[in-house]
Design an enzyme around this catalytic site. Structure first.
Site, short mmCIF file in Angstrom:
data_model
loop_
_atom_site.label_atom_id
_atom_site.label_comp_id
_atom_site.label_asym_id
_atom_site.label_seq_id
_atom_site.Cartn_x
_atom_site.Cartn_y
_atom_site.Cartn_z
N ASP A 1 20.56 75.32 34.69
CA ASP A 1 22.01 75.40 34.53
C ASP A 1 22.65 75.79 35.86
O ASP A 1 22.54 76.93 36.30
CB ASP A 1 22.37 76.44 33.46
CG ASP A 1 23.86 76.47 33.20
OD1 ASP A 1 24.33 75.62 32.42
OD2 ASP A 1 24.56 77.30 33.81
N TYR B 1 28.37 77.72 42.38
CA TYR B 1 27.24 78.60 42.70
C TYR B 1 26.71 78.33 44.12
O TYR B 1 25.97 79.14 44.66
CB TYR B 1 26.09 78.44 41.69
CG TYR B 1 26.45 78.72 40.24
CD1 TYR B 1 27.64 79.36 39.89
CD2 TYR B 1 25.59 78.33 39.21
CE1 TYR B 1 27.97 79.59 38.55
CE2 TYR B 1 25.92 78.57 37.88
CZ TYR B 1 27.10 79.19 37.56
OH TYR B 1 27.42 79.41 36.23
N LYS C 1 28.61 71.90 36.80
CA LYS C 1 29.95 72.15 36.26
C LYS C 1 31.04 71.82 37.29
O LYS C 1 30.84 72.01 38.50
CB LYS C 1 30.10 73.62 35.84
CG LYS C 1 28.94 74.14 35.00
CD LYS C 1 29.15 75.53 34.47
CE LYS C 1 27.87 76.09 33.87
NZ LYS C 1 26.96 76.70 34.85
N HIS D 1 34.19 73.91 33.87
CA HIS D 1 33.68 75.27 34.02
C HIS D 1 34.55 76.31 33.31
O HIS D 1 34.03 77.21 32.66
CB HIS D 1 33.55 75.60 35.52
CG HIS D 1 32.55 76.66 35.82
ND1 HIS D 1 31.76 76.66 36.96
CD2 HIS D 1 32.21 77.79 35.16
CE1 HIS D 1 30.98 77.72 36.95
NE2 HIS D 1 31.23 78.43 35.87
P1 NAD Z 1 21.97 87.16 32.51
O1 NAD Z 1 22.44 87.79 31.24
O2 NAD Z 1 20.98 86.07 32.48
O3 NAD Z 1 21.50 88.37 33.40
C1 NAD Z 1 20.89 88.20 34.64
C2 NAD Z 1 20.48 89.56 35.15
O4 NAD Z 1 19.71 90.24 34.16
C3 NAD Z 1 19.55 89.44 36.35
O5 NAD Z 1 20.26 89.39 37.55
C4 NAD Z 1 18.70 90.69 36.23
O6 NAD Z 1 19.42 91.76 36.79
C5 NAD Z 1 18.63 90.90 34.75
N1 NAD Z 1 17.37 90.38 34.15
C6 NAD Z 1 17.02 89.07 33.92
N2 NAD Z 1 15.84 89.00 33.32
C7 NAD Z 1 15.40 90.28 33.15
C8 NAD Z 1 14.24 90.85 32.59
N3 NAD Z 1 13.28 90.10 32.05
N4 NAD Z 1 14.12 92.20 32.60
C9 NAD Z 1 15.10 92.99 33.12
N5 NAD Z 1 16.23 92.50 33.66
C10 NAD Z 1 16.37 91.15 33.68
O7 NAD Z 1 23.30 86.72 33.31
P2 NAD Z 1 23.79 85.42 34.07
O8 NAD Z 1 22.88 85.04 35.15
O9 NAD Z 1 25.19 85.67 34.44
O10 NAD Z 1 23.77 84.30 32.93
C11 NAD Z 1 22.76 83.31 32.82
C12 NAD Z 1 23.26 81.98 33.32
O11 NAD Z 1 24.45 81.60 32.61
C13 NAD Z 1 23.74 81.99 34.78
O12 NAD Z 1 22.69 82.06 35.70
C14 NAD Z 1 24.53 80.71 34.81
O13 NAD Z 1 23.68 79.59 34.85
C15 NAD Z 1 25.26 80.79 33.47
N6 NAD Z 1 26.60 81.40 33.60
C16 NAD Z 1 27.68 80.62 33.32
C17 NAD Z 1 28.96 81.12 33.42
C18 NAD Z 1 30.12 80.24 33.10
O14 NAD Z 1 31.26 80.62 33.38
N7 NAD Z 1 29.90 79.09 32.53
C19 NAD Z 1 29.18 82.45 33.84
C20 NAD Z 1 28.06 83.23 34.12
C21 NAD Z 1 26.79 82.70 33.97
#
Ligand code: NAD
Length: 273
Positions: A44, A49, A74, A107
């Site tokens: 994704d 990004y 996006k 987005h």
């Molecule tokens: P997430 O909830 O996946 O959290 C990521 C964070 O959680 C990491 O940086 C790390 O600190 C922690 N983490 C991950 N795995 C872990 C584990 N196994 N143990 C402990 N800590 C852990 O948040 P995200 O990255 O914001 O969301 C996932 C994806 O969603 C993004 O990478 C992106 O592709 C998408 N996203 C989209 C939008 C949008 O506006 N459409 C906004 C934010 C994110």
């Protein structure tokens, strides 16, 4: 192993993927190669990004047949409107080194701009032209989805929204799921912005299965039927987040997680942006 979900246009998407928000562009190729090695096939990404090139390089180097991968990107705010999406997707495809993406998303709705409906009409053309196999939206509220329904007979394949234990989007899901719009959960772990181990009852659920609290949360999303793509740049966590198919939460355990919603948003409210 992963499960495939069928979208409203007949295409399928791996339910568990890998998120690329905040993956350093200089590290993206390495991180994606690691994720491919672990078994992730769904990525994704987004123009904003800044790391589409790294994803593209990892895909090219992998030798994995294109049809085995599912790539989302996006469209950013400045590319919204009736005419601009065509050039925007071409630029993303160029950076990715691909001739199509599997899913292209608006987005954010940016309700104040008033361009989301026109953008959606342009998206229908991108799908017809084969540039995007499926099209959808992100951060759309019920009123934004209703706006699209007024101008188009095509329902978005997905709506990708903030969704984690403390913010579960119950009303939005109840609106979109009967209309065939699949829910993608972004920030599925709360973006690391709250201590998940402190959520009442979660550690007990995780310990009952010998998994981490994060794995229990991901399993809960999957059993709820949502599409998720956690992000990590750490090899151990990349592996851990994919290792969520060897256990199953009971109904009682699912209810423990469902009970954690206290309305806490960890990121931007689409209404005000
Ligand atoms: P997430 O909830 O996946 O959290 C990521 C964070 O959680 C990491 O940086 C790390 O600190 C922690 N983490 C991950 N795995 C872990 C584990 N196994 N143990 C402990 N800590 C852990 O948040 P995200 O990255 O914001 O969301 C996932 C994806 O969603 C993004 O990478 C992106 O592709 C998408 N996203 C989209 C939008 C949008 O506006 N459409 C906004 C934010 C994110």
């Amino acid at each position: 192993m992963t499960v495939e979900i069928t979208l409203n246009d007949g295409n399928t998407i791996p339910q568990l993927g890998f998120g690329l928000f905040k993956v350093d562009p200089d590290e993206t190729q390495r991180v994606v190669e690691q994720a491919l090695e672990v078994g992730y096939r769904h990525f994704d990404d987004a123009k904003i990004y800044g790391n589409e090139e790294g994803l593209g390089r990892a895909i090219a180097a992998s030798g994995i047949p294109r049809e085995e991968l599912f790539i989302t990107t996006k469209l950013w705010r400045d590319d919204q409107g009736r005419d601009k999406p065509a050039a925007a997707i071409d630029a993303s495809l160029e950076r990715l080194g691909l001739d199509h993406v599997d899913l292209y998303l608006i987005h954010w709705p940016h309700p104040g701009d008033g361009l989301a409906n026109d953008t959606w009409l342009a998206f229908e053309e991108l799908k017809a032209a084969g540039k995007a196999r499926s099209i959808g939206v992100s951060n759309f509220r019920i009123e934004d989805l209703e706006g699209i329904a007024k101008v188009s007979a095509t329902a978005p394949a997905v709506n990708q929204v903030e969704l984690h234990p403390r913010f579960q989007q119950t009303e939005l899901r109840a609106y979109q799921e009967p209309r065939g719009i699949r829910t993608e959960a972004w920030g599925p772990l709360g973006q690391g912005k709250y201590e998940v181990a402190e959520l009442p009852g979660l550690v007990r659920v995780a310990e009952a299965h010998g998994v981490s609290p994060q794995q229990a949360i991901l399993r809960w999303h999957l059993q709820e039927g949502r599409i998720v793509f956690p992000k990590s740049s750490h090899p151990e966590r990349i592996r851990e987040n994919f290792d969520v198919f060897g256990f199953e939460l009971t109904d009682d355990e699912m209810n423990v997680l469902r009970g954690l919603d206290d309305g806490t948003r960890v990121s931007t409210d689409p209404a005000s942006w």
